[in-house]
Design a protein around this motif. Structure first.
Motif, mmCIF file in Angstrom:
data_model
loop_
_atom_site.group_PDB
_atom_site.id
_atom_site.type_symbol
_atom_site.label_atom_id
_atom_site.label_comp_id
_atom_site.label_asym_id
_atom_site.label_seq_id
_atom_site.Cartn_x
_atom_site.Cartn_y
_atom_site.Cartn_z
ATOM 1 N N ASN A 610 42.164 53.049 36.550
ATOM 2 C CA ASN A 610 41.392 51.814 36.744
ATOM 3 C C ASN A 610 40.757 51.336 35.448
ATOM 4 O OD1 ASN A 610 41.944 51.600 39.504
ATOM 5 N ND2 ASN A 610 40.282 53.029 40.018
ATOM 6 N N HIS A 611 40.287 52.307 34.613
ATOM 7 C CA HIS A 611 39.798 51.918 33.290
ATOM 8 C C HIS A 611 40.936 51.307 32.454
ATOM 9 C CE1 HIS A 611 35.697 53.329 33.467
ATOM 10 N NE2 HIS A 611 36.068 54.572 33.869
ATOM 11 N N GLN A 612 42.155 51.827 32.631
ATOM 12 C CA GLN A 612 43.315 51.294 31.884
ATOM 13 C C GLN A 612 43.545 49.816 32.174
ATOM 14 O OE1 GLN A 612 46.491 52.770 29.740
ATOM 15 N NE2 GLN A 612 45.535 50.787 29.392
ATOM 16 N N LEU A 613 43.307 49.391 33.389
ATOM 17 C CA LEU A 613 43.523 47.974 33.737
ATOM 18 C C LEU A 613 42.621 47.047 32.946
ATOM 19 C CD1 LEU A 613 43.869 48.259 37.629
ATOM 20 C CD2 LEU A 613 45.691 47.992 35.933
ATOM 21 N N ASN A 614 41.511 47.544 32.447
ATOM 22 C CA ASN A 614 40.599 46.705 31.666
ATOM 23 C C ASN A 614 40.940 46.723 30.165
ATOM 24 O OD1 ASN A 614 38.950 45.763 33.799
ATOM 25 N ND2 ASN A 614 37.906 47.763 33.877
ATOM 26 N N ARG A 615 41.685 47.762 29.705
ATOM 27 C CA ARG A 615 42.066 47.824 28.285
ATOM 28 C C ARG A 615 43.371 47.033 28.125
ATOM 29 N NH1 ARG A 615 40.994 53.373 29.297
ATOM 30 N NH2 ARG A 615 43.228 53.856 29.054
ATOM 31 N N ARG A 616 43.255 45.763 27.942
ATOM 32 C CA ARG A 616 44.427 44.891 28.056
ATOM 33 C C ARG A 616 44.358 43.723 27.074
ATOM 34 N NH1 ARG A 616 40.359 43.181 31.094
ATOM 35 N NH2 ARG A 616 40.202 40.967 31.652
ATOM 36 N N THR A 617 45.537 43.102 26.862
ATOM 37 C CA THR A 617 45.630 41.793 26.193
ATOM 38 C C THR A 617 46.410 40.867 27.108
ATOM 39 O OG1 THR A 617 45.479 42.625 23.933
ATOM 40 C CG2 THR A 617 46.595 40.518 24.251
ATOM 41 N N GLU A 618 45.882 39.684 27.336
ATOM 42 C CA GLU A 618 46.506 38.698 28.228
ATOM 43 C C GLU A 618 46.981 37.495 27.413
ATOM 44 O OE1 GLU A 618 43.932 39.508 32.272
ATOM 45 O OE2 GLU A 618 43.140 38.125 30.762
ATOM 46 N N PHE A 619 47.979 36.827 27.945
ATOM 47 C CA PHE A 619 48.566 35.654 27.275
ATOM 48 C C PHE A 619 48.373 34.438 28.159
ATOM 49 C CE2 PHE A 619 50.750 39.531 26.136
ATOM 50 C CZ PHE A 619 50.639 39.501 24.756
ATOM 51 N N ILE A 620 47.647 33.482 27.651
ATOM 52 C CA ILE A 620 47.339 32.272 28.405
ATOM 53 C C ILE A 620 48.232 31.141 27.892
ATOM 54 C CG2 ILE A 620 45.525 30.719 29.186
ATOM 55 C CD1 ILE A 620 45.109 33.736 29.830
ATOM 56 N N VAL A 621 49.101 30.590 28.745
ATOM 57 C CA VAL A 621 49.953 29.452 28.364
ATOM 58 C C VAL A 621 49.109 28.193 28.476
ATOM 59 C CG1 VAL A 621 52.026 28.142 28.886
ATOM 60 C CG2 VAL A 621 51.999 30.629 29.207
ATOM 61 N N ILE A 622 48.812 27.607 27.351
ATOM 62 C CA ILE A 622 47.909 26.446 27.361
ATOM 63 C C ILE A 622 48.659 25.118 27.224
ATOM 64 C CG2 ILE A 622 45.994 27.800 26.426
ATOM 65 C CD1 ILE A 622 46.530 26.380 23.752
ATOM 66 N N LYS A 623 49.927 25.169 26.818
ATOM 67 C CA LYS A 623 50.687 23.920 26.708
ATOM 68 C C LYS A 623 52.082 24.125 27.248
ATOM 69 C CE LYS A 623 48.530 21.246 23.019
ATOM 70 N NZ LYS A 623 48.757 20.552 21.732
ATOM 71 N N MET A 624 52.240 23.707 28.466
ATOM 72 C CA MET A 624 53.577 23.591 29.032
ATOM 73 C C MET A 624 53.805 22.172 29.516
ATOM 74 S SD MET A 624 55.283 26.382 28.733
ATOM 75 C CE MET A 624 56.565 26.337 29.945
ATOM 76 N N LYS A 625 52.790 21.389 29.540
ATOM 77 C CA LYS A 625 52.935 19.985 29.927
ATOM 78 C C LYS A 625 51.749 19.200 29.418
ATOM 79 C CE LYS A 625 50.983 20.669 34.558
ATOM 80 N NZ LYS A 625 51.229 20.445 35.990
#
Length: 625
Positions: A610-625
């Motif tokens: 559960n601690h592993q789920l917080n050690r993360r990098t996320e990718f936010i797509v900000i321009k698809m349209k």
């Protein structure tokens, strides 16, 4: 008795040939018909009679006698060509193509590119969208009128009318008076008779006209028989050829007529036309070295008025047939008449097509109603590019050649470029669908490799245009061509497509995870990052993302902020090292433990997973349209 009869008929043939060679075709035709009736050298007389009618532009009778001629044994193959031309004049286009093919198959020389176009030519001409709308002018006569040239509110033209003159000098070719130059005020309803002849020294006792005038109105170039300073010159065969002369306007009178150095008594030089800047003189000539009966040439006009060396305009324009009556509009397009290019009638009017380097690469037929099954020639376009004149001997006129005014409504088209809304790059093979106001499909096409499209459209219509491509969302726009000025020829509608947010594929942008207290890229994380690289480089070249890195709750707040920033930097540097443009990653930020995905905030005991789920990098797509 037989010998006497044969001698008389031979005398008639000699008389007919003499009249023919003197261009007295009306009288020559009468004698050839007598020879045919008397069955004297009948095959020869039939061919000559057909030639007379062709030269008199009586295509109905020309076709009738050429039909008889081509059935003769050992007929010269040029009569196949002549018959094909005459059949065009009577609108038998299928027959014309057949005889043109027979002429070519028999070894006749014709323009290969034009012959190849012939198959679909008639269909394309009659199905073309009409641009020119003709109306009759009020200054035609029962005889020949042509060469209308508008300048400074006046219309100059050539005519054989000679109305109001008691004694007329007749030209043997067609038994009409000789041509003179006339002038009338544009829009005037006054009769045009001998009083309207051009004042000064341009008109002579022989043929005069048509004319071309410089923009400043001080210099006129005009056609005339070889007659200068009251002296008539003839070539070695005794023929009085045509030349171009130049006159100057002095005290409202055209005078000081000059013979030009481009002339020669041994051949014809005629039909002057001026470039829009006045620096070139175009003309037609049958001088040696050309491609056919007559060709179009151009010569430089120097500052002092002297002329350079004439240059033949080449075989894109000139053919084995006859080209003449050139005209240059303000945009530098050359218009001319020809019976050598594939057309609708005997003489048709054509326009040149030039490439970006202003090199003429093709000619186009102006189509109906400018061209007909008869002779159409002497094209003129006014300064506005929308009005002008032609001449034609088509049926429905006052007689012989008549002048027609035209009003041109240019073709309208919608054009544009379809681009990616994210990176602004063109989208090839996008589908363009054009609907009218009643949702009726007008066009369906693909963009080229530059994302460009162009569609011919009608005026006074409402439209809706849509661009679509499988990886993008559609873009549509409505527009109207109602109340658009006539001079407008292009409407631009650029369309932008936004990439589709494909949920399945974007789900592959998996969150990557880090070991406790580490910011290096793990092997499993590298696999995920490579997926992102592939998507951004190959699947969605316009996609723009933001990187957000996080930690678990263990450790103090400041340390976790720094650790998350290090993780964001590691991710960013990995993507850049794989070829991702830095401009496509707007931010790479660390948020420490501020955005936990679960309740493992230190207040409860949590499993390591559960601690592993917080050690993360996320990718936010900000321009698809």
């Amino acid at each position: 008795m037989v010998s006497f009869t044969a001698s008389a008929q031979y005398g008639k043939q000699k008389k007919a040939d003499t009249l023919f060679n003197k261009f007295s075709f009306v009288k020559a035709a009468e004698v050839y018909k007598e020879l045919i009736e008397n069955k004297y050298n009948e095959d020869y007389a039939v061919r000559r009679l057909a030639d007379c009618y062709a030269l008199l532009r009586d295509v109905k009778n020309a076709a009738k006698y050429y039909k008889k001629a081509v059935k003769q044994d050992n007929v010269p193959i040029e009569y196949y060509y002549n018959y094909a031309q005459a059949l065009r004049g009577v609108e038998d286009y299928k027959g014309s193509r057949e005889w043109m093919r027979r002429y070519k198959d028999s070894g006749g020389v014709t323009s290969t590119k034009n012959f190849g176009k012939d198959g679909n030519f008639i269909t394309s001409i009659f199905n073309a969208k009409q641009q020119y709308f003709l109306s009759k002018v009020n200054f035609n006569s029962k005889l020949s009128d042509f060469g209308a040239y508008e300048h400074n509110g006046k219309v100059y033209f050539a005519s054989t009318r000679d109305e109001g003159v008691s004694v007329k000098r007749l030209y043997g070719w067609n038994e009409q008076p000789f041509l003179d130059v006339y002038v009338t005020e544009k829009g005037s309803k006054d009769p045009v008779d001998h009083k309207a002849k051009l004042k000064g020294d341009v008109n002579s006792i022989y043929h005069d006209g048509p004319v071309a005038i410089t923009k400043d109105g001080t210099t006129m170039y005009f056609t005339r028989n070889d007659f200068f300073k009251n002296v008539q010159e003839k070539d070695k065969k005794g023929i009085n050829n045509i030349k171009i002369y130049r006159a100057t306007l002095k005290d409202s009178v055209w005078t000081d007529v000059e013979d030009l150095p481009i002339n020669n008594s041994e051949y014809t030089t005629q039909h002057p036309a001026l470039s829009s800047d006045g620096k070139k003189l175009y003309f037609a000539s049958d001088r040696p070295g050309g491609f056919g009966g007559s060709d179009i040439y151009a010569v430089d006009i120097n500052e002092d008025g002297s002329l350079g060396t004439p240059e033949n305009l080449g075989d894109v324009i000139n053919t084995p047939g006859a080209e003449g009556m050139p005209f240059i509009n303000n945009e530098g397009t050359l218009f001319f008449s020809s019976d050598g290019h594939v057309g609708l009638g005997m003489l048709d009017i054509f326009a040149t097509v030039a490439d970006k380097d202003n090199k003429i690469i093709d000619v186009i037929n102006l189509g109906v109603p400018v061209n007909s099954s008869k002779d159409d020639f002497s094209f003129f376009m006014g300064e506005d590019g929308l009005t002008g004149y032609i001449a034609s001997n088509r049926s429905g006129g006052m007689g012989d050649d008549d002048i027609y005014a035209y009003n041109r409504v240019p073709l309208l088209n919608v054009e544009g470029v379809v681009t990616d809304a994210i990176n602004k790059k063109p989208i090839a093979n996008a589908i363009i669908t054009l609907l009218d106001g009643n949702n009726r499909q007008i066009a369906y096409m693909e963009t080229d490799e530059e994302g460009y499209y162009e569609i011919n459209i009608d005026r006074d219509v409402d439209y809706n245009i849509t661009a679509s491509q499988k990886k993008y969302e559609d873009d549509s726009e409505s527009f109207t061509t109602k109340n658009i000025e006539t001079k407008v020829t292009t409407i631009t509608k650029n369309l932008e497509l936004n990439p589709v947010q494909d949920v399945v594929i974007l789900a592959e942008l998996n969150t990557i995870y880090f070991d406790f207290d580490k910011h290096n890229i793990r092997p499993d994380a590298a696999l995920e990052l490579d997926k992102i690289v592939n998507l951004m480089l190959n699947e969605y070249p316009g996609m723009v993302i933001r990187i957000e890195s996080h930690t678990d709750s263990r450790g103090d707040l400041t340390y976790n902020d720094k650790l998350s920033i290090d993780r964001a930097n590691s991710t960013y540097e990995y993507l850049i090292s794989k070829g991702i443009d830095p401009a496509r990653i707007t931010e790479h930020q660390g948020f420490g433990e501020r955005r936990l995905t679960n309740g493992c905030d230190g207040s409860v005991n949590c499993e390591e997973s559960n601690h592993q789920l917080n050690r993360r990098t996320e990718f936010i797509v900000i321009k698809m349209k």
